[in-house]
Design a protein around this motif. Structure first.
Motif, mmCIF file in Angstrom:
data_model
loop_
_atom_site.group_PDB
_atom_site.id
_atom_site.type_symbol
_atom_site.label_atom_id
_atom_site.label_comp_id
_atom_site.label_asym_id
_atom_site.label_seq_id
_atom_site.Cartn_x
_atom_site.Cartn_y
_atom_site.Cartn_z
ATOM 1 N N HIS A 231 0.950 -1.399 0.156
ATOM 2 C CA HIS A 231 0.201 -0.029 -0.027
ATOM 3 C C HIS A 231 1.453 1.390 -0.218
ATOM 4 O O HIS A 231 2.036 1.787 0.868
ATOM 5 N N VAL A 232 0.140 2.573 -0.735
ATOM 6 C CA VAL A 232 1.268 3.946 -0.930
ATOM 7 C C VAL A 232 0.366 4.915 -0.172
ATOM 8 O O VAL A 232 -0.564 5.224 -0.284
ATOM 9 N N LEU A 233 1.159 5.343 1.078
ATOM 10 C CA LEU A 233 0.286 5.935 1.592
ATOM 11 C C LEU A 233 1.358 7.322 2.522
ATOM 12 O O LEU A 233 1.931 7.562 1.810
ATOM 13 N N ALA A 234 0.345 8.898 2.351
ATOM 14 C CA ALA A 234 1.208 9.672 2.219
ATOM 15 C C ALA A 234 0.436 10.493 3.156
ATOM 16 O O ALA A 234 -1.159 10.272 3.404
ATOM 17 N N GLY A 235 0.855 11.421 4.497
ATOM 18 C CA GLY A 235 -0.141 11.826 5.348
ATOM 19 C C GLY A 235 -0.569 13.219 4.591
ATOM 20 O O GLY A 235 -0.581 13.714 3.520
ATOM 21 N N LYS A 236 -1.936 13.476 4.959
ATOM 22 C CA LYS A 236 -2.458 14.961 5.016
ATOM 23 C C LYS A 236 -1.770 16.280 5.158
ATOM 24 O O LYS A 236 -1.750 16.057 6.604
ATOM 25 N N GLN A 237 -2.173 16.818 4.361
ATOM 26 C CA GLN A 237 -0.962 18.322 4.384
ATOM 27 C C GLN A 237 -1.616 19.020 5.206
ATOM 28 O O GLN A 237 -2.766 19.405 6.139
ATOM 29 N N ASN A 238 -1.124 19.325 6.133
ATOM 30 C CA ASN A 238 -1.066 19.876 7.638
ATOM 31 C C ASN A 238 -1.557 19.299 8.652
ATOM 32 O O ASN A 238 -2.510 20.044 10.289
ATOM 33 N N ILE A 239 -1.627 18.188 8.424
ATOM 34 C CA ILE A 239 -2.449 17.240 9.592
ATOM 35 C C ILE A 239 -1.327 16.262 9.840
ATOM 36 O O ILE A 239 -1.366 15.740 10.854
ATOM 37 N N LEU A 240 -1.031 15.142 8.578
ATOM 38 C CA LEU A 240 0.252 14.047 9.527
ATOM 39 C C LEU A 240 1.730 14.580 8.589
ATOM 40 O O LEU A 240 1.342 13.996 7.263
ATOM 41 N N ASN A 241 2.259 14.391 8.948
ATOM 42 C CA ASN A 241 3.865 14.322 8.211
ATOM 43 C C ASN A 241 3.946 12.982 8.332
ATOM 44 O O ASN A 241 3.741 12.213 9.209
ATOM 45 N N THR A 242 4.634 12.505 6.865
ATOM 46 C CA THR A 242 4.680 10.996 6.664
ATOM 47 C C THR A 242 5.377 10.295 6.737
ATOM 48 O O THR A 242 4.905 9.219 6.926
ATOM 49 N N ARG A 243 6.660 11.433 7.049
ATOM 50 C CA ARG A 243 7.423 9.976 8.415
ATOM 51 C C ARG A 243 7.078 9.776 9.856
ATOM 52 O O ARG A 243 7.098 8.620 10.148
ATOM 53 N N PHE A 244 5.619 10.414 10.346
ATOM 54 C CA PHE A 244 5.563 10.192 11.472
ATOM 55 C C PHE A 244 4.074 9.390 11.424
ATOM 56 O O PHE A 244 4.367 8.336 12.291
ATOM 57 N N LEU A 245 3.753 9.087 9.735
ATOM 58 C CA LEU A 245 2.803 7.970 9.917
ATOM 59 C C LEU A 245 4.003 6.954 9.765
ATOM 60 O O LEU A 245 3.003 5.608 10.732
ATOM 61 N N SER A 246 4.605 6.834 9.359
ATOM 62 C CA SER A 246 6.394 4.893 9.012
ATOM 63 C C SER A 246 6.036 4.903 10.370
ATOM 64 O O SER A 246 5.910 3.908 11.345
ATOM 65 N N PHE A 247 6.181 6.231 11.746
ATOM 66 C CA PHE A 247 6.550 5.675 12.735
ATOM 67 C C PHE A 247 5.294 5.323 13.859
ATOM 68 O O PHE A 247 5.542 4.050 14.306
ATOM 69 N N SER A 248 4.121 6.332 13.334
ATOM 70 C CA SER A 248 2.654 5.660 13.976
ATOM 71 C C SER A 248 2.530 4.389 14.138
ATOM 72 O O SER A 248 1.930 3.301 15.397
ATOM 73 N N LEU A 249 2.907 4.007 12.061
ATOM 74 C CA LEU A 249 2.414 2.175 12.057
ATOM 75 C C LEU A 249 3.407 1.534 12.183
ATOM 76 O O LEU A 249 3.209 0.533 13.250
ATOM 77 N N GLN A 250 4.973 1.967 12.929
ATOM 78 C CA GLN A 250 4.888 1.011 13.427
ATOM 79 C C GLN A 250 5.156 0.336 14.891
ATOM 80 O O GLN A 250 5.523 -0.694 15.098
ATOM 81 N N GLN A 251 4.649 1.206 15.608
ATOM 82 C CA GLN A 251 4.205 1.038 16.727
ATOM 83 C C GLN A 251 2.662 0.185 17.457
ATOM 84 O O GLN A 251 2.578 -0.286 18.306
ATOM 85 N N ILE A 252 2.474 0.130 15.744
ATOM 86 C CA ILE A 252 1.375 -0.489 16.025
ATOM 87 C C ILE A 252 1.484 -2.719 15.642
ATOM 88 O O ILE A 252 2.468 -2.784 14.646
ATOM 89 N N ASN A 253 0.815 -3.357 16.402
ATOM 90 C CA ASN A 253 0.801 -4.964 15.403
ATOM 91 C C ASN A 253 -0.129 -5.398 14.650
ATOM 92 O O ASN A 253 -1.165 -5.179 14.819
#
Length: 211
Positions: free
Chosen positions: A121-143
């Motif tokens: 899947h190819v994802l990007a954070g919405k502008q002014n809501i979520l930084n895409t680097r942060f998206l990667s970090f947040s997803l890596q914390q999930i089981n």
């Protein structure tokens, strides 16, 4: 490994392990939030904070690929280098099916021109809501395992992926954290040895934030 969360933000950040020798990613970002005075991170459904760019994916068999400089991504990372590209920008790739490790689920931040097949899947954070680097970090914390379907070749369907809950600070807090890590990397990279006094001060601040 905790150093992976540093690499999400800056290639020089593993140098910070001199200061953070034993902290997990979640602890690192909690203590940075403490230092910067940022607030509580809100839990948001993935579908509310990202744009999915799966429609641009193009699978190409190995015999039909034209050799080039563009990384060709599948479920588990780069499979080849090809001519042309399907996406250009900053993205988070997460395996759709064919993950080689469902416990340490394949999630990767990428930037620039890339070619992605139909197994990620190819994802990007919405502008002014979520930084895409942060998206990667947040997803890596999930089981991810509970969201997978199929007994053989486990699959993360788009509908299930969109239900994932991730921790999202406001965009200003995200920028603060990125700037903080970048400045730390620059400081350490510019000096062969970080002054011991600075290390001691930072360590004390971090220790207090974890109690």
């Amino acid at each position: 490994m905790y150093s992976s969360c540093f690499k999400l933000f800056h290639p020089s950040l593993p140098l910070i392990i001199e200061i953070f020798p034993s902290l997990r990613c979640s602890q690192v970002f909690r203590l940075i939030g403490h230092i910067l005075g940022t607030g509580t991170w809100e839990q948001r459904k993935l579908e509310s904070v990202v744009i999915v760019y799966d429609k641009g994916r193009v699978p190409v068999t190995s015999t039909e690929r034209i050799s080039g400089d563009t990384p060709y991504y599948g479920a588990n990372g780069i499979q080849d280098y090809v001519d042309g590209y399907t996406h250009d920008g900053e993205f988070t790739l997460i395996a759709e099916d064919g993950a080689n490790d469902t416990r340490n689920y394949p999630i990767k931040f990428v930037s620039g021109k890339i070619w992605v097949n139909n197994h990620a899947h190819v994802l990007a954070g919405k502008q002014n809501i979520l930084n895409t680097r942060f998206l990667s970090f947040s997803l890596q914390q999930i089981n991810i395992e509970p969201f997978l379907s199929g007994s053989g070749r486990a699959k993360l369907n788009a509908s299930e992926m969109k239900k994932l809950l991730i921790a999202v600070p406001n965009i200003y807090e995200q920028i603060k954290v990125e700037n903080f890590l970048g400045e730390m990397a620059h400081l350490i990279a510019a000096n062969e040895q970080v002054p011991k006094l600075v290390i001691k001060i930072v360590k004390n601040s971090l220790a207090n934030s974890l109690h």
